[in-house]
Design a protein around this motif. Structure first.
Motif: not given
Length: 70
Positions: A23-48
Motif C-alpha cells: 500500500q502507499t497511503a501513509g507509507i510513502t510519507e514515512q519512507v520519505l522521512e527515512a530518506n532525506p533528500g530523495i524527493a530532490d531526485l524527482g518523481p522517477v528515481l534514477p536506477s540503483a
C-alpha cells in the motif's frame, strides 16, 4: 535498522512502497522521512538509488460492504 533496496529503471517511491508494503497511503510519507533528500531526485528515481525501508506496520485493506439497492 531499516533494510535497504535499490531502485530499478522507472521506479517511483510510490511504486516501491506498493511493492514492498502492499500500500502507499501513509507509507510513502514515512519512507520519505527515512530518506532525506530523495524527493530532490524527482518523481522517477534514477536506477540503483538506495532506498531505506523502515519497519512500518501496515493494515489490511478495508472490506466495507456497499448496498447498491434498497
Amino acid at each position: 535498522m531499516p533494510r535497504t533496496i535499490r531502485s530499478v529503471q522507472g521506479d517511483t517511491l510510490d511504486r516501491i512502497c506498493h511493492r514492498v508494503y502492499g500500500q502507499t497511503a501513509g507509507i510513502t510519507e514515512q519512507v520519505l522521512e527515512a530518506n532525506p533528500g530523495i524527493a530532490d531526485l524527482g518523481p522517477v528515481l534514477p536506477s540503483a538509488t538506495v532506498v531505506a525501508l523502515p519497519d512500518i506496520a501496515t493494515q489490511s485493506p478495508s472490506t466495507a460492504t456497499v448496498q447498491l439497492w434498497d
